[in-house]
Design a protein around this motif. Structure first.
Motif, mmCIF file in Angstrom:
data_model
loop_
_atom_site.group_PDB
_atom_site.id
_atom_site.type_symbol
_atom_site.label_atom_id
_atom_site.label_comp_id
_atom_site.label_asym_id
_atom_site.label_seq_id
_atom_site.Cartn_x
_atom_site.Cartn_y
_atom_site.Cartn_z
ATOM 1 N N UNK A 173 72.298 2.784 88.230
ATOM 2 C CA UNK A 173 71.773 2.629 86.890
ATOM 3 C C UNK A 173 70.920 3.779 86.430
ATOM 4 N N UNK A 174 70.579 4.723 87.312
ATOM 5 C CA UNK A 174 69.676 5.814 86.958
ATOM 6 C C UNK A 174 70.424 7.141 86.949
ATOM 7 N N UNK A 175 70.115 7.979 85.965
ATOM 8 C CA UNK A 175 70.708 9.309 85.902
ATOM 9 C C UNK A 175 70.188 10.154 87.076
ATOM 10 N N UNK A 176 70.902 11.229 87.443
ATOM 11 C CA UNK A 176 70.564 12.004 88.647
ATOM 12 C C UNK A 176 69.321 12.876 88.476
ATOM 13 N N UNK A 177 68.164 12.324 88.811
ATOM 14 C CA UNK A 177 66.900 13.036 88.635
ATOM 15 C C UNK A 177 66.847 14.331 89.432
ATOM 16 N N UNK A 178 67.613 14.401 90.524
ATOM 17 C CA UNK A 178 67.579 15.603 91.369
ATOM 18 C C UNK A 178 68.012 16.852 90.611
ATOM 19 N N UNK A 179 68.774 16.688 89.527
ATOM 20 C CA UNK A 179 69.238 17.837 88.753
ATOM 21 C C UNK A 179 68.237 18.275 87.677
ATOM 22 N N UNK A 180 67.138 17.569 87.547
ATOM 23 C CA UNK A 180 66.206 17.805 86.454
ATOM 24 C C UNK A 180 65.721 19.252 86.414
ATOM 25 N N UNK A 181 65.224 19.772 87.532
ATOM 26 C CA UNK A 181 64.652 21.125 87.526
ATOM 27 C C UNK A 181 65.701 22.178 87.194
ATOM 28 N N UNK A 182 66.921 22.000 87.693
ATOM 29 C CA UNK A 182 67.992 22.941 87.369
ATOM 30 C C UNK A 182 68.277 22.940 85.875
ATOM 31 N N UNK A 183 68.362 21.772 85.271
ATOM 32 C CA UNK A 183 68.686 21.698 83.845
ATOM 33 C C UNK A 183 67.563 22.286 83.000
ATOM 34 N N UNK A 184 66.322 22.088 83.419
ATOM 35 C CA UNK A 184 65.194 22.689 82.691
ATOM 36 C C UNK A 184 65.294 24.209 82.740
#
Length: 308
Positions: A11-22
């Motif tokens: 149910x949760x989006x992949x938070x591990x990719x957050x820093x890369x996308x920023x």
């Protein structure tokens, strides 16, 4: 082809990719001497050139995503520059792979290997003519923050629609394994999702609400103008990919809308992050005056001048 309607694995989006996308989002703001436009704007044009040149959308999705990921750290130290500066194709490829490896540790492993392989030396595709909508989207500013009944919040400099479409397309490829989506479809849909804005000025959510019942027909007309610039079979491929745009009923629709939402919010977050940065953070955490043979002298000068 769009995947079957499958729910995401959690149910949760992949938070591990957050820093890369920023970090990748800054490619909308990185420019270099002698090159017109931001890196994101130029990669948008490069992608469309490959598509009109006859390259398969799946191949273009992987190629452009791999180059974008490498540029996240290397910026314009790209293959063209590196080989012009005297590196062999193999050495230039190794540099690009190093840049790619520096930021992609959290990507889906299978996708990561596919993308990494696209940075190996190989014959380049021959680009075709750029449709007029490519330059038009690069010249069309995005609206900023708008809400019906309120004055807009416009943060300078505004991004343009080419930059937005490219980043959403690459985000979509990176997110596609999580949503079990076809990356080529997501990429092509994102690259084409603002076709209407090639001709239609962007007045944001506020303008769309004020247009009322006229919005749909105007968007259909201006989208058709852009589609008419594409020859078959690419036109049909784009139309089929755009079919996932209206909702999140498909895996590709979910991957696209996740990417679009993330990019829209990170674009504004970048402005707010810059406004809240302190001199202490810049000097202590980012080491603006960094270690080196004259670091002590620099520190004394700043102390003597009471700077900051």
């Amino acid at each position: 082809m769009p995947s079957e309607n499958q729910p995401p694995p959690s149910g949760a989006a992949p938070e591990a990719l957050r820093d890369l996308l920023i970090e990748m989002n800054d490619l909308k703001r990185v420019r270099s001497a002698g090159r017109e436009g931001s890196i994101a704007e130029r990669l948008f044009a490069q992608g469309w050139g490959l598509l009109t040149g006859g390259a398969a959308p799946d191949d273009v999705a992987l190629d452009i995503t791999a180059v974008t990921l490498a540029a996240t750290r290397l910026c314009d130290l790209d293959a063209a520059f590196l080989t012009a500066a005297g590196l062999s194709e193999e050495a230039a490829s190794a540099v690009l792979v190093a840049g790619f490896d520096a930021v992609t540790g959290e990507l889906d492993p299978a996708l990561r290997e596919r993308l990494r392989g696209r940075l190996a030396p190989r014959p380049a595709g021959r680009p075709g003519p750029l449709p007029g909508f490519v330059a038009a989207l690069a010249q069309q500013p995005r609206a900023g923050v708008t809400c019906p009944g309120r004055a807009r919040i416009l943060l300078e400099p505004p991004e343009n629609h080419a930059e937005h479409c490219l980043i959403v397309a690459v985000y979509g490829v990176c997110l596609s394994p999580f949503y079990r989506a076809d990356p080529g479809t997501v990429f092509l849909a994102a690259m084409a999702h603002h076709f209407h804005n090639a001709a239609m000025p962007d007045a944001g959510f506020t303008g769309e609400m004020l247009l009322g019942d006229h919005l749909g027909p105007i968007m259909a007309t201006t989208t058709a103008w852009a589609l008419a610039e594409l020859a078959e079979p690419l036109r049909g491929q784009v139309e089929r990919a755009r079919a996932v745009l209206p909702d999140d009923a498909t895996a590709e629709g979910r991957a696209f809308h996740a990417a679009d939402c993330i990019d829209r919010v990170l674009q504004i977050a970048q402005h707010l992050r810059g406004a809240s940065t302190t001199m202490g953070m810049v000097l202590d955490e980012w080491e603006l005056v960094h270690a080196g043979p004259v670091k002590g002298f620099h520190d004394r000068v700043l102390a003597d001048m009471r700077i900051p």
